[in-house]
Motif scaffolding. Structure first.
Motif, PDB file in Angstrom:
ATOM      1  N   ALA A  46     -57.958 -10.047  39.402  1.00  0.00           N
ATOM      2  CA  ALA A  46     -56.832  -9.222  39.838  1.00  0.00           C
ATOM      3  C   ALA A  46     -55.565  -9.737  39.181  1.00  0.00           C
ATOM      4  O   ALA A  46     -55.499 -10.889  38.737  1.00  0.00           O
ATOM      5  N   ILE A  47     -54.554  -8.857  39.080  1.00  0.00           N
ATOM      6  CA  ILE A  47     -53.238  -9.322  38.640  1.00  0.00           C
ATOM      7  C   ILE A  47     -52.200  -8.937  39.688  1.00  0.00           C
ATOM      8  O   ILE A  47     -52.379  -7.960  40.426  1.00  0.00           O
ATOM      9  N   ARG A  48     -51.137  -9.717  39.753  1.00  0.00           N
ATOM     10  CA  ARG A  48     -50.019  -9.391  40.642  1.00  0.00           C
ATOM     11  C   ARG A  48     -49.125  -8.394  39.915  1.00  0.00           C
ATOM     12  O   ARG A  48     -48.283  -8.770  39.113  1.00  0.00           O
ATOM     13  N   GLY A  49     -49.360  -7.127  40.165  1.00  0.00           N
ATOM     14  CA  GLY A  49     -48.631  -6.064  39.479  1.00  0.00           C
ATOM     15  C   GLY A  49     -49.398  -4.766  39.629  1.00  0.00           C
ATOM     16  O   GLY A  49     -50.372  -4.687  40.381  1.00  0.00           O
ATOM     17  N   ASN A  50     -48.974  -3.741  38.890  1.00  0.00           N
ATOM     18  CA  ASN A  50     -49.658  -2.459  38.960  1.00  0.00           C
ATOM     19  C   ASN A  50     -50.495  -2.236  37.695  1.00  0.00           C
ATOM     20  O   ASN A  50     -50.568  -3.105  36.823  1.00  0.00           O
TER      21      ASN A  50
END
Length: 500
Positions: free
Chosen positions: A193-197
């Motif tokens: 996952a990444i912290r963002g859209n």
């Protein structure tokens, strides 16, 4: 032989195998065919009398100029089998109501339309790399808003000579989409996952792709990047097949006569799925309007109506997450086509988008957009009401993305009075979004409900068994729980590949 150009540099000419193995041009442009094959009346008749594998073989052979006939047939024969797809027709048409047909694209191994391309792409890529980059390990980088990630992971799982790394927005996919990716099997796969859209994930992947130093580091370890996103032509070209195939099925089932014009409705965020329908039209399929359906992230609606693309707007996390996108990468291919292949003009639009977040096309392109496309959107409330109304009226359970398409189609028909036969792309199984679908039908909150219970409730409502790909998820161990910042994607890639 069919060759490919870069949307940003007409001096670039490559073969199909190079276009597929590289994924993206070194100048940042996307590969497009030099010309579009034309289907004659005789061609259409032959395709109508054929099955899906034969149709795919015929159509793909027109684009894969440096593949042998045997290579093309072998690729499609391995991709579209009854072991991988629930239905013999691969992409069946379901008549929702007189003259309106759902093109069910979700009968593959991950219950989403991405399977239609991503069961084929690994085979195309294996052949392409052997021709263009022999002996190299191919590193597949994927940014996903939900469905592409799982479909790519499943397609490339344990494929020799490949590694695949998938990045998804931490809060931007459904619980079942997340579980599908987190439990993915295979020795050559990795998920984070990444912290963002999604736009952050996509920008991060593109930045790594086009970084010369990064590519050199991979080359030192006998590795090369490629992509499973629809920026890769090998991912987009299989999607053309199912639109042509669906038209043939309408003829075969005596729903239309050959040459009769139809409309096609596509729920889309990255513009790849509807671009494939546009290419089918350019090949001679009689399509009147391509109806572009967006959710609350309605940047495409505004662009197709006004010619202004402006990503400087709020980003919404919706119940149709695969469309939660503000930078629609495949629009670049359409701009190249509508500008008469003016690479300088396309570069100008893309530079403006990168620097200011917006651009405005000229009057000629605006006129072409309105000739081919009609666009609108609906928010989550409209999506829920459409799911509920379609269940009540048609006894049909639809996922949130298909519901967006249905809502926009009804807007189109009300505003234009056009009742031509219409195909609506149904892009995912409702079971992948069981909570939102059950909640919409029953008009209740399901956010905190158990996912397994929700799948069971949807089974009762739809009088169907959940696909085994969904029901088996709850027994699988979670393998991937990592999260990184968007700035940390490159380092994550290096660490996973062991090339720090």
């Amino acid at each position: 032989m069919m060759n490919y150009k870069s949307t940003r540099n007409n001096d670039v000419t490559v073969t199909a195998s190079v276009a597929i193995s590289r994924g993206i041009s070194e100048d940042g442009g996307l590969f497009v065919p030099e010309s579009m094959p034309w289907l004659s009346y005789t061609d259409l008749k032959i395709l109508t009398d054929s099955d899906y594998v034969a149709r795919a073989n015929d159509i793909l052979s027109r684009f894969l100029g440096d593949f042998t006939p045997g290579e093309v047939l072998n690729c499609v024969s391995q991709a579209y089998t009854r072991e991988k797809f629930e239905t013999e027709s691969i992409a069946p048409l379901y008549e929702l109501e007189p003259g309106v047909y759902l093109l069910e694209l979700w009968h593959g191994p991950t219950c989403a339309f991405k399977d239609m391309a991503l069961q084929l792409l690994p085979h195309l890529l294996s052949v392409s790399v052997e021709k263009a980059e022999p002996g190299k390990t191919v590193v597949i980088l994927v940014a996903t808003s939900g469905d592409t990630g799982k479909a790519a992971l499943e397609g490339f799982r344990d494929v020799p000579g490949t590694r695949i790394l998938v990045f998804y927005p931490e809060q931007g996919v459904s619980p079942l989409q997340k579980l599908q990716m987190a439990t993915q099997e295979g020795e050559n796969v990795y998920v984070s996952a990444i912290r963002g859209n999604f736009d952050d994930a996509q920008a991060g992947v593109k930045a790594v792709f086009t970084d010369t130093a990064v590519k050199q580091k991979l080359a030192e370890h006998n590795m090369v990047f490629s992509s499973a996103n629809s920026i890769n032509w090998g991912r987009l070209v299989p999607q053309i097949v199912y639109y042509i195939s669906s038209y043939c099925d309408l003829i075969k089932n005596n729903r239309i006569s050959a040459g009769e014009h139809i409309n096609i409705v596509v729920p889309t965020g990255n513009f790849g799925n509807i671009l494939a329908a546009y290419y089918a039209k350019k090949m001679g399929i009689p399509i009147n309007k391509l109806i572009c359906a967006s959710n609350a992230n309605n940047v495409l609606t505004e662009f197709l109506q006004t010619g202004v693309y402006d990503r400087n707007r709020p980003f919404y996390t919706t119940i149709s997450p695969s469309m939660d996108i503000l930078i629609s990468s495949n629009l670049e291919r359409l701009l190249y086509d509508l500008s008469a292949c003016d690479d300088k003009q396309v570069r100008g639009y893309m530079d403006s988008l990168a620097k200011t977040g917006r651009y405005e096309v000229d009057e000629a392109i605006k006129k072409s957009l309105q000739e081919h496309f009609w666009a609108s959107y609906c928010d989550d409330d409209g999506t829920r009401s459409t799911i509920r109304e379609t269940y009540a009226k048609n006894a049909c359970v639809t996922d949130p993305h298909t519901a967006v398409a249905l809502n926009v189609y009804r807007q189109y028909r009300e505003k234009t009075g056009d009742e031509a036969k219409t195909i609506i792309a149904s892009t995912a199984s409702a079971y992948k979004f069981a909570g939102d679908v059950v909640g919409a039908i029953r008009s209740e909150q399901t956010a905190n409900a158990d996912q397994r219970t929700l799948v069971g409730e949807l089974s009762k409502l739809s009088l169907s068994k959940p696909p085994k790909q969904i029901s088996s998820l709850f027994e699988k161990p979670v393998r991937f729980e990592g999260v990184c910042d968007k700035e940390g994607m490159q380092q994550t890639i290096f660490t996973v590949l062991g090339i720090d």
